[in-house]
Enzyme design. Sequence first.
Site, short mmCIF file in Angstrom:
data_model
loop_
_atom_site.label_atom_id
_atom_site.label_comp_id
_atom_site.label_asym_id
_atom_site.label_seq_id
_atom_site.Cartn_x
_atom_site.Cartn_y
_atom_site.Cartn_z
N CYS A 18 28.92 25.66 52.88
CA CYS A 18 27.48 25.44 52.81
C CYS A 18 27.09 24.51 53.96
CB CYS A 18 27.10 24.81 51.48
SG CYS A 18 27.87 23.19 51.21
N HIS A 80 30.49 13.67 49.60
CA HIS A 80 30.16 13.44 48.19
C HIS A 80 29.27 12.21 47.98
CE1 HIS A 80 34.23 15.23 48.61
NE2 HIS A 80 33.69 16.12 47.81
N HIS A 130 34.15 12.58 39.01
CA HIS A 130 33.92 13.28 40.28
C HIS A 130 33.34 12.27 41.28
CE1 HIS A 130 32.18 16.00 43.27
NE2 HIS A 130 33.00 16.93 42.79
N GLU A 132 31.21 12.46 43.61
CA GLU A 132 29.75 12.50 43.76
C GLU A 132 29.07 11.74 42.62
OE1 GLU A 132 25.96 15.41 43.35
OE2 GLU A 132 27.75 16.36 44.20
N SER A 229 35.01 21.04 42.44
CA SER A 229 34.19 21.31 41.25
C SER A 229 33.51 22.68 41.34
CB SER A 229 33.13 20.20 41.11
OG SER A 229 32.20 20.51 40.11
N ASN A 230 32.90 22.97 42.50
CA ASN A 230 32.14 24.22 42.58
C ASN A 230 33.06 25.44 42.58
OD1 ASN A 230 32.19 25.37 45.56
ND2 ASN A 230 32.09 23.15 45.75
#
EC number: 1.17.7.4
Length: 314
Positions: A18, A80, A130, A132, A229-230
């Site tokens: 991304c 993050h 996480h 982030e 995670s994604n």
Amino acid sequence: MTDARPIEVLLAQPRGFCAGVVRAIEIVECALEKYGPPVYVRHEIVHNKYVVESLKNKGAIFVEDLSEVPPKAVTVFSAHGVARSVEEEAAARGLPVLNATCPLVTKVHNQGKRYKSKGRTLILIGHAGHPEVEGTMGQVPGPVLLVQDVDDVAALTLHADTPVAYITQTTLSVDDTKDIILALQQRFTDIQGPDTRDICYATQNRQSAVRDLSKLVDVILVVGAANSSNSNRLREIGTEVGVASYLIADGSELNAEWLRDAKTVGITAGASAPEVLVDDVIEALRRIGPVAVSVLPGREENIEFRLPSELTPA
């Protein structure tokens, strides 16, 4: 895959990097070019071993704590995001910092600060531990309540009329958060939250693409890291809709047994996985038997995020 007919391979669109990930990697590469190695990076710049190793080979050194960074060494904060305490420690030590925090993560930080400044109790929808989430909770002044699921909402010890607001981890999509948001809205009479258009476009697009892919294939291979995670969520979506789905780092992790009765294999990649690893998985499939590759139509992404001013040519 035993007969001579080629196995059909469908690639999800969009997949892989991304704009936030592209920017973060570029920041490390440009810093190495401008200042020379070593450049120190706090935490994995993005959650992908291949990316991290390739940057290590160019002279990046990855650390988990700023105490590992020598005086005056160029330091990069990962995509993050980090807590304010980390920023303050870097400033106190006089470290030249390049902040590779994804602009969409920074947007969430700012939303959280705005809600808190209005006196609202802040609720963060995300995964405990996480980076982030840790960064976001450390950016917003005062306590932030973390909820991971609907049960956590029920367990909140707040009065129904408490003024609350919620923000979400960017690697969760509208689909991931809708039930939790609904539970919050049913629980509290005075609640605010960001527009669903503010959610990370890349997460949503990749999840929508994997849902489209799942209708057409027998097996889904998600290229991504185990700590991404994604990427994990993409595999979960495939499994939830009843398609055998596997998360693999690269072609070396492909198991021929998974493909025993498959006529069509779908491939996608998490937002931190480079296309070279998708190619590697396709090559691994070719070693098992002939394949015919095609790309599904999907949403085109043309978002670009600017580099920090220190790295942009005058």
